[in-house]
Design a protein around this motif. Structure first.
Motif, PDB file in Angstrom:
ATOM      1  N   ALA A  13     -12.379 -44.738 -32.843  1.00  0.00           N
ATOM      2  CA  ALA A  13     -12.086 -43.991 -31.626  1.00  0.00           C
ATOM      3  C   ALA A  13     -11.449 -44.892 -30.579  1.00  0.00           C
ATOM      4  N   SER A  14     -10.610 -44.303 -29.727  1.00  0.00           N
ATOM      5  CA  SER A  14      -9.973 -45.037 -28.645  1.00  0.00           C
ATOM      6  C   SER A  14     -10.446 -44.493 -27.308  1.00  0.00           C
ATOM      7  N   PRO A  15     -10.746 -45.372 -26.351  1.00  0.00           N
ATOM      8  CA  PRO A  15     -11.172 -44.886 -25.031  1.00  0.00           C
ATOM      9  C   PRO A  15     -10.041 -44.197 -24.278  1.00  0.00           C
ATOM     10  N   GLU A  16      -8.776 -44.392 -24.740  1.00  0.00           N
ATOM     11  CA  GLU A  16      -7.650 -43.793 -24.041  1.00  0.00           C
ATOM     12  C   GLU A  16      -7.365 -42.369 -24.497  1.00  0.00           C
ATOM     13  N   THR A  17      -7.997 -41.903 -25.535  1.00  0.00           N
ATOM     14  CA  THR A  17      -7.729 -40.565 -26.030  1.00  0.00           C
ATOM     15  C   THR A  17      -9.002 -39.945 -26.582  1.00  0.00           C
ATOM     16  N   THR A  18      -9.119 -38.636 -26.485  1.00  0.00           N
ATOM     17  CA  THR A  18     -10.303 -37.955 -26.989  1.00  0.00           C
ATOM     18  C   THR A  18     -10.292 -37.876 -28.508  1.00  0.00           C
ATOM     19  N   SER A  19      -9.131 -38.048 -29.115  1.00  0.00           N
ATOM     20  CA  SER A  19      -9.029 -38.026 -30.574  1.00  0.00           C
ATOM     21  C   SER A  19      -8.584 -39.387 -31.074  1.00  0.00           C
ATOM     22  N   PRO A  20      -9.182 -39.893 -32.166  1.00  0.00           N
ATOM     23  CA  PRO A  20      -8.782 -41.199 -32.688  1.00  0.00           C
ATOM     24  C   PRO A  20      -7.439 -41.158 -33.416  1.00  0.00           C
ATOM     25  N   LEU A  21      -6.928 -39.952 -33.690  1.00  0.00           N
ATOM     26  CA  LEU A  21      -5.656 -39.801 -34.392  1.00  0.00           C
ATOM     27  C   LEU A  21      -4.792 -38.807 -33.624  1.00  0.00           C
ATOM     28  N   ILE A  22      -3.580 -39.235 -33.214  1.00  0.00           N
ATOM     29  CA  ILE A  22      -2.675 -38.315 -32.550  1.00  0.00           C
ATOM     30  C   ILE A  22      -1.420 -38.150 -33.393  1.00  0.00           C
ATOM     31  N   THR A  23      -0.798 -36.978 -33.317  1.00  0.00           N
ATOM     32  CA  THR A  23       0.404 -36.669 -34.081  1.00  0.00           C
ATOM     33  C   THR A  23       1.482 -36.208 -33.125  1.00  0.00           C
ATOM     34  N   ILE A  24       2.611 -36.938 -33.112  1.00  0.00           N
ATOM     35  CA  ILE A  24       3.711 -36.628 -32.193  1.00  0.00           C
ATOM     36  C   ILE A  24       5.041 -36.855 -32.910  1.00  0.00           C
ATOM     37  N   ALA A  25       6.125 -36.337 -32.321  1.00  0.00           N
ATOM     38  CA  ALA A  25       7.459 -36.649 -32.821  1.00  0.00           C
ATOM     39  C   ALA A  25       7.660 -38.153 -32.743  1.00  0.00           C
ATOM     40  N   GLY A  26       8.221 -38.729 -33.794  1.00  0.00           N
ATOM     41  CA  GLY A  26       8.358 -40.178 -33.834  1.00  0.00           C
ATOM     42  C   GLY A  26       9.678 -40.633 -34.405  1.00  0.00           C
ATOM     43  N   GLY A  27       9.726 -41.921 -34.677  1.00  0.00           N
ATOM     44  CA  GLY A  27      10.950 -42.567 -35.104  1.00  0.00           C
ATOM     45  C   GLY A  27      11.526 -43.348 -33.941  1.00  0.00           C
ATOM     46  N   SER A  28      12.045 -44.529 -34.215  1.00  0.00           N
ATOM     47  CA  SER A  28      12.536 -45.415 -33.167  1.00  0.00           C
ATOM     48  C   SER A  28      13.598 -44.761 -32.300  1.00  0.00           C
ATOM     49  N   VAL A  29      14.585 -44.139 -32.925  1.00  0.00           N
ATOM     50  CA  VAL A  29      15.670 -43.509 -32.173  1.00  0.00           C
ATOM     51  C   VAL A  29      15.137 -42.351 -31.343  1.00  0.00           C
ATOM     52  N   ALA A  30      14.271 -41.526 -31.932  1.00  0.00           N
ATOM     53  CA  ALA A  30      13.693 -40.404 -31.194  1.00  0.00           C
ATOM     54  C   ALA A  30      12.902 -40.898 -29.983  1.00  0.00           C
ATOM     55  N   ASN A  31      12.162 -41.995 -30.145  1.00  0.00           N
ATOM     56  CA  ASN A  31      11.401 -42.556 -29.025  1.00  0.00           C
ATOM     57  C   ASN A  31      12.336 -42.962 -27.876  1.00  0.00           C
ATOM     58  N   THR A  32      13.433 -43.634 -28.218  1.00  0.00           N
ATOM     59  CA  THR A  32      14.374 -44.083 -27.198  1.00  0.00           C
ATOM     60  C   THR A  32      15.035 -42.908 -26.498  1.00  0.00           C
ATOM     61  N   ILE A  33      15.487 -41.947 -27.283  1.00  0.00           N
ATOM     62  CA  ILE A  33      16.166 -40.769 -26.730  1.00  0.00           C
ATOM     63  C   ILE A  33      15.216 -39.963 -25.847  1.00  0.00           C
ATOM     64  N   ARG A  34      14.004 -39.759 -26.329  1.00  0.00           N
ATOM     65  CA  ARG A  34      13.017 -38.993 -25.557  1.00  0.00           C
ATOM     66  C   ARG A  34      12.709 -39.700 -24.233  1.00  0.00           C
ATOM     67  N   GLY A  35      12.598 -41.020 -24.274  1.00  0.00           N
ATOM     68  CA  GLY A  35      12.337 -41.773 -23.054  1.00  0.00           C
ATOM     69  C   GLY A  35      13.480 -41.663 -22.062  1.00  0.00           C
ATOM     70  N   LEU A  36      14.719 -41.771 -22.538  1.00  0.00           N
ATOM     71  CA  LEU A  36      15.884 -41.646 -21.673  1.00  0.00           C
ATOM     72  C   LEU A  36      15.943 -40.274 -21.015  1.00  0.00           C
ATOM     73  N   ALA A  37      15.631 -39.236 -21.791  1.00  0.00           N
ATOM     74  CA  ALA A  37      15.732 -37.875 -21.279  1.00  0.00           C
ATOM     75  C   ALA A  37      14.595 -37.543 -20.320  1.00  0.00           C
ATOM     76  N   SER A  38      13.361 -37.861 -20.707  1.00  0.00           N
ATOM     77  CA  SER A  38      12.216 -37.425 -19.913  1.00  0.00           C
ATOM     78  C   SER A  38      11.902 -38.355 -18.751  1.00  0.00           C
ATOM     79  N   GLY A  39      12.064 -39.659 -18.929  1.00  0.00           N
ATOM     80  CA  GLY A  39      11.702 -40.607 -17.885  1.00  0.00           C
ATOM     81  C   GLY A  39      12.835 -41.009 -16.970  1.00  0.00           C
ATOM     82  N   PHE A  40      14.076 -40.959 -17.498  1.00  0.00           N
ATOM     83  CA  PHE A  40      15.222 -41.400 -16.720  1.00  0.00           C
ATOM     84  C   PHE A  40      16.198 -40.275 -16.395  1.00  0.00           C
ATOM     85  N   GLY A  41      16.006 -39.121 -17.009  1.00  0.00           N
ATOM     86  CA  GLY A  41      16.856 -37.973 -16.721  1.00  0.00           C
ATOM     87  C   GLY A  41      18.257 -38.067 -17.277  1.00  0.00           C
ATOM     88  N   VAL A  42      18.474 -38.934 -18.273  1.00  0.00           N
ATOM     89  CA  VAL A  42      19.796 -39.081 -18.874  1.00  0.00           C
ATOM     90  C   VAL A  42      20.008 -37.971 -19.911  1.00  0.00           C
TER      91      VAL A  42
END
Length: 380
Positions: free
Chosen positions: A82-111
């Motif tokens: 278990a992790s103190p940062e999450t209520t579940s020890p296993l999380i499932t999200i969209a992944g992949g290096s490129v997807a992470n970068t693109i998602r960050g640019l869009a959601s955090g930087f508005g690009v």
């Protein structure tokens, strides 16, 4: 095929126009990421013992077969902590290096960003689409196919280091002969991640990018990939088609291990600069070193942050660096913003930055005198 998922894309893009595949049409994104196979990450905190029982070296990222993936998931389900940062020890999200970068640019930087690839018409595919669309990523270049969506197990140890095992052997993917210049037309940057099993589609994408005047960024993926498939990577770099290259310290060391040169970051930057306009070597908690032409900058990591999970640190560094580039900022400012965004994702589990950690990043940027993005009002 996959009518419900196609309709979800249309609804979430809120556009009545569509292309021939039934996906919602949209203006060309400023930055496009090529991820041939959509990927879903299963992220879990584990103890050291499980890492000794899975194939491959600890800390790297290398593909596994379907049976190996089943074994790893069974081990994770049995021994996950278990992790103190999450209520579940296993999380499932969209992944992949490129997807992470693109998602960050869009959601955090508005690009304005989009992704090129293929997605299976299964539950994992639906999850990938929902997650990326909610982050305002353009999905009009994502092909929907009958079959399975790729998956990756991300194992995070007690020190925050991650070991990744993607399984793409049965996943649907976009093929080289399915790409056209229309995929790249109107965009400014194309983001790629080196992978030998995607080399044909990578080469095709680069060809169309150059025809359309699109800059190309390449991430070296992992030290295991560089070690095992160094020659094709060197050929790709020496082609002169890569405008920006990202490597971490381990990947840079593997890239130069064939030569008699030392494998320090400075030597790696010098080597990459022979082939790329921009080159960056990230150094974890020690910051990064970058070069553009004759200009070389080295900056420390920004902000005090204990690494909960290093997954996505390099990907989000790339988000910040690219944001700086498209905004016309200096090389040093690009590096500092990259350091802030890379530091934001390691504060929680998984490769997606939480709203709270975006706010942490904005505060770090403001404190250090960097221009804070306005995600809902992006202007070049």
């Amino acid at each position: 095929m996959g009518v419900e998922i196609q309709q979800k894309i249309k609804n979430e893009n809120n556009n009545n126009d569509s292309n021939d595949d039934g996906f919602a049409a949209a203006p060309a994104p400023l930055i496009l990421g090529l991820q041939p196979s959509a990927l879903v990450d299963h992220v879990a905190r584990v103890d050291w013992s499980i890492l000794s029982r899975i194939p491959g070296e600890r800390g790297g990222s290398f593909p596994v077969a379907a049976e190996e993936m089943k074994f790893i998931l069974s081990e994770v389900n049995t021994h996950v902590t278990a992790s103190p940062e999450t209520t579940s020890p296993l999380i499932t999200i969209a992944g992949g290096s490129v997807a992470n970068t693109i998602r960050g640019l869009a959601s955090g930087f508005g690009v304005p960003c989009g992704i090129i690839g293929a997605c299976g018409n299964d539950d994992q595919g639906s999850l990938f689409i929902t997650n990326m669309a909610s982050s305002k990523v353009d999905l009009s270049r994502l092909r929907l196919k009958n079959g399975s969506t790729g998956q990756c197990v991300c194992l995070v140890d007690e020190l925050g280091n991650r070991t990744m095992r993607p399984c793409l052997s049965t996943a649907v993917k976009v093929k080289a002969d399915e790409l056209t210049t229309a995929d790249l037309k109107g965009s400014k940057w194309l983001l790629l991640r080196y992978a030998i099993f995607n080399i044909e589609v990578i080469q095709a994408a680069i060809k169309f990018a150059k025809q359309e005047g699109v800059y190309v960024s390449l991430d070296l993926a992992s030290f295991e990939m560089v070690r095992k498939f160094r020659l094709p990577l060197l050929q790709l770099l020496e082609s002169g088609s890569i405008d920006l290259c990202f490597a971490n310290e381990d990947e840079a060391a593997e890239l130069l291990r064939w030569s008699d040169n030392s494998v320090d970051p400075e030597t790696a930057i010098e080597f990459l600069a022979k082939h790329c306009q921009y080159s960056v070597v990230t150094l974890g908690s020690k910051g990064c070193i970058a070069r553009h032409g004759k200009e070389v900058v080295r900056i420390p990591a920004i902000g005090e942050a204990k690494a909960i999970d290093a997954t996505g640190a390099g990907d989000l560094f790339a988000s910040g660096f690219l944001y700086g580039l498209v905004k016309g900022l200096s090389l040093e400012e690009c590096c500092r913003i990259g350091s802030c965004s890379g530091g934001s994702v390691i504060r929680s589990l998984g490769g997606e930055v939480t709203p709270e950690n975006w706010q942490w990043m904005y505060k770090q940027m403001q404190t250090t005198g960097l221009p804070v993005p306005q995600p809902d009002n992006f202007v070049i």
